[in-house]
Design a protein around this motif. Structure first.
Motif, PDB file in Angstrom:
ATOM      1  N   LEU A 167       2.903   3.242 -11.535  1.00  0.00           N
ATOM      2  CA  LEU A 167       2.950   2.154 -10.750  1.00  0.00           C
ATOM      3  C   LEU A 167       2.297   0.993 -11.165  1.00  0.00           C
ATOM      4  O   LEU A 167       2.439  -0.169 -10.378  1.00  0.00           O
ATOM      5  CB  LEU A 167       2.956   2.719  -9.170  1.00  0.00           C
ATOM      6  N   ASN A 168       1.515   1.098 -11.814  1.00  0.00           N
ATOM      7  CA  ASN A 168       0.286  -0.102 -12.442  1.00  0.00           C
ATOM      8  C   ASN A 168      -0.342  -0.706 -11.022  1.00  0.00           C
ATOM      9  O   ASN A 168      -0.166  -1.807 -10.917  1.00  0.00           O
ATOM     10  CB  ASN A 168       1.233  -1.283 -13.012  1.00  0.00           C
ATOM     11  N   PRO A 169      -0.854   0.111 -10.425  1.00  0.00           N
ATOM     12  CA  PRO A 169      -1.714  -0.415  -9.016  1.00  0.00           C
ATOM     13  C   PRO A 169      -2.879  -1.057  -9.221  1.00  0.00           C
ATOM     14  O   PRO A 169      -3.526  -1.192 -10.277  1.00  0.00           O
ATOM     15  CB  PRO A 169      -2.040   0.953  -8.306  1.00  0.00           C
ATOM     16  N   ILE A 209       0.716  -1.063  -0.022  1.00  0.00           N
ATOM     17  CA  ILE A 209      -0.122   0.102   0.033  1.00  0.00           C
ATOM     18  C   ILE A 209       0.784   1.360  -0.193  1.00  0.00           C
ATOM     19  O   ILE A 209       1.887   1.353   0.831  1.00  0.00           O
ATOM     20  CB  ILE A 209      -0.875   0.106   1.303  1.00  0.00           C
ATOM     21  N   LEU A 210       0.783   2.178  -1.027  1.00  0.00           N
ATOM     22  CA  LEU A 210       1.190   3.285  -0.848  1.00  0.00           C
ATOM     23  C   LEU A 210       0.309   4.449  -0.235  1.00  0.00           C
ATOM     24  O   LEU A 210      -0.754   4.466  -0.998  1.00  0.00           O
ATOM     25  CB  LEU A 210       1.592   4.063  -2.583  1.00  0.00           C
ATOM     26  N   LEU A 250      -1.640  -1.200  -3.804  1.00  0.00           N
ATOM     27  CA  LEU A 250      -2.872  -0.407  -3.761  1.00  0.00           C
ATOM     28  C   LEU A 250      -2.534   1.106  -3.248  1.00  0.00           C
ATOM     29  O   LEU A 250      -1.508   1.261  -2.650  1.00  0.00           O
ATOM     30  CB  LEU A 250      -3.888  -0.659  -2.604  1.00  0.00           C
ATOM     31  N   VAL A 251      -2.855   2.243  -3.725  1.00  0.00           N
ATOM     32  CA  VAL A 251      -2.580   3.428  -3.459  1.00  0.00           C
ATOM     33  C   VAL A 251      -3.973   4.121  -2.871  1.00  0.00           C
ATOM     34  O   VAL A 251      -5.174   4.111  -3.214  1.00  0.00           O
ATOM     35  CB  VAL A 251      -2.282   4.427  -4.832  1.00  0.00           C
ATOM     36  N   ASN A 252      -3.511   4.704  -1.570  1.00  0.00           N
ATOM     37  CA  ASN A 252      -4.737   5.347  -0.841  1.00  0.00           C
ATOM     38  C   ASN A 252      -4.231   6.896  -0.633  1.00  0.00           C
ATOM     39  O   ASN A 252      -2.959   7.111  -0.237  1.00  0.00           O
ATOM     40  CB  ASN A 252      -4.682   4.766   0.497  1.00  0.00           C
ATOM     41  N   ILE A 279     -15.149  10.309  -3.044  1.00  0.00           N
ATOM     42  CA  ILE A 279     -14.479   9.152  -3.079  1.00  0.00           C
ATOM     43  C   ILE A 279     -14.343   8.494  -4.309  1.00  0.00           C
ATOM     44  O   ILE A 279     -15.398   8.061  -4.895  1.00  0.00           O
ATOM     45  CB  ILE A 279     -15.190   8.089  -1.765  1.00  0.00           C
ATOM     46  N   LEU A 280     -13.195   8.572  -4.665  1.00  0.00           N
ATOM     47  CA  LEU A 280     -12.809   8.061  -6.194  1.00  0.00           C
ATOM     48  C   LEU A 280     -12.256   6.652  -6.106  1.00  0.00           C
ATOM     49  O   LEU A 280     -11.373   6.322  -5.310  1.00  0.00           O
ATOM     50  CB  LEU A 280     -11.802   9.065  -6.954  1.00  0.00           C
ATOM     51  N   VAL A 281     -12.611   5.693  -6.786  1.00  0.00           N
ATOM     52  CA  VAL A 281     -11.902   4.147  -6.765  1.00  0.00           C
ATOM     53  C   VAL A 281     -11.810   4.347  -8.409  1.00  0.00           C
ATOM     54  O   VAL A 281     -12.481   4.167  -9.338  1.00  0.00           O
ATOM     55  CB  VAL A 281     -12.969   3.383  -6.386  1.00  0.00           C
ATOM     56  N   GLN A 282     -10.327   4.014  -8.622  1.00  0.00           N
ATOM     57  CA  GLN A 282      -9.827   3.886 -10.151  1.00  0.00           C
ATOM     58  C   GLN A 282      -8.822   2.813 -10.077  1.00  0.00           C
ATOM     59  O   GLN A 282      -7.945   2.701  -9.416  1.00  0.00           O
ATOM     60  CB  GLN A 282      -9.529   5.061 -10.640  1.00  0.00           C
ATOM     61  N   LYS A 283      -8.850   2.387 -11.455  1.00  0.00           N
ATOM     62  CA  LYS A 283      -7.822   1.418 -11.781  1.00  0.00           C
ATOM     63  C   LYS A 283      -7.480   1.479 -13.108  1.00  0.00           C
ATOM     64  O   LYS A 283      -8.244   2.185 -14.051  1.00  0.00           O
ATOM     65  CB  LYS A 283      -8.311  -0.066 -11.386  1.00  0.00           C
TER      66      LYS A 283
END
Length: 359
Positions: free
Chosen positions: A229-231, A113-114, A199-201, A355-359
């Motif tokens: 980083l290809n999270p 986790i970053l 994962l990036v938080n 709250i954003l959730v992206q990949k």
């Protein structure tokens, strides 16, 4: 807050464009002097906006008013406890973000986790406790912690190390005492070499990235680094309001609407008058930054969820809509809904946090 107060302050702002600073100072001073803090809650709310604007025009407020407000100053630890118990907005957002993180973590025994803007590690501690409660603790956690405060970073490391040891998690903690925009290419490269899924938080952190240009390309560059980083996913929490504009009039209107809702949450709490005033003065610092500081040193540069979606999409990210809503009972007045690529946390139908959730 009375709409007439809003109109008066807006008129003062518009009149300031004439360049008659002395007249603007007089108008703000007269406005402040007519407010009755002792008897009217809305007058205190309006004072906070007027006092912030007064700093924009280099005007010192009446000493007696500041002495009055000093009665309500309390320590940071008491304020944080009051916020946690009586101001659920931030805690709901953090819990929602953790529910999202949990859905990714549960698929992996070993995870990286970053965390950009880790603070003292409050969110991570809550996440670890929730994972344990649901039987989803990872065996190994690699944590890349970015935080400009060395004291907070040290506290986060100690807190999370203690929690991981207690729960049997193998923890590797990498500290980076810096801001997101000041992370070096070597740091980004080091994180990219993590052998475990990442994962990036970023909770209430990226809006502090600033640049003198209106479009703030530095934010896009940081997001591009994250994408590279290809999270598995990036999860962001941000205030849903546009304060990232050089127009004082626009910032004032947006700031008034956003913090009017924030003050309404406080007004509906069970706190005493003194407690409510103390919490409002906590947010006074943000309002002063938004309305009172010169353009080149402001840090509270919030943006709408749609703007963050746009920035993320430029780097190649796409929204992920996760089915978490049925598991999240909301306090009275609060609601959440997916909207335009982000999850909106609302109070009385006013979206306050994206709250954003992206990949």
């Amino acid at each position: 807050m009375k709409q007439t107060y809003f109109d008066t302050l807006l008129q003062i702002i518009r009149g300031s464009d004439s360049g008659e600073i002395t007249n603007t100072q007089t108008l703000i001073g007269n406005f402040i002097n007519q407010l009755d803090f002792e008897k009217k809650t809305e007058d205190l709310d309006c004072y906070i906006f007027a006092a912030a604007l007064s700093k924009q025009f280099d005007f010192e407020n009446d000493t007696n008013i500041n002495l009055y407000l000093q009665r309500f100053e309390v320590s940071q630890i008491i304020l944080f406890n009051m916020l946690a118990k009586h101001f659920p907005l931030a805690s709901i957002a953090s819990h929602l973000a953790n529910k999202i993180l949990e859905q990714f973590i549960e698929l992996h025994d070993e995870i990286s986790i970053l965390n950009i803007g880790i603070g003292t590690g409050r969110q991570e501690l809550a996440l670890i406790n929730e994972l344990e409660l649901n039987g989803k603790l990872p065996k190994k956690l690699i944590l890349f912690a970015v935080e400009p405060s060395d004291e907070s970073l040290s506290q986060a490391k100690a807190n999370i190390q203690a929690a991981a040891a207690e729960k049997g998690i193998e923890l590797v903690f990498h500290s980076f005492c810096t801001t997101a925009e000041e992370m070096t290419p070597e740091t980004w490269d080091f994180i990219s070499k993590s052998e475990y899924p990442l994962l990036v938080n970023a909770a209430f952190a990226l809006h502090h990235i600033r640049e003198l240009e209106e479009d703030f390309y530095t934010r896009n560059r940081v997001i591009q680094h994250i994408y590279d980083l290809n999270p598995l996913a990036v999860i962001m929490c941000e205030p849903h309001v546009n304060h990232n504009t050089s127009s004082l009039e626009e910032r004032f209107q947006n700031c008034w609407r956003h913090f009017k809702a924030v003050f309404n949450i406080i007004n509906q709490s069970e706190l005493s008058h003194e407690g409510k005033t103390a919490l409002k003065l906590f947010f006074r610092r943000e309002i002063e930054d938004i309305l009172g500081k010169p353009e080149n040193i402001r840090t509270e540069r919030h943006e709408l969820g749609e703007k963050w979606v746009e920035r993320l999409s430029l780097s190649g990210f796409s929204p992920v809509n996760l089915d978490i809503l049925p598991d999240m009972p909301m306090p009275n007045g609060f609601s959440v809904r997916w909207n335009n690529g982000y999850l909106g946390l609302e109070y009385e139908k006013e979206t306050l946090i994206s709250i954003l959730v992206q990949k």
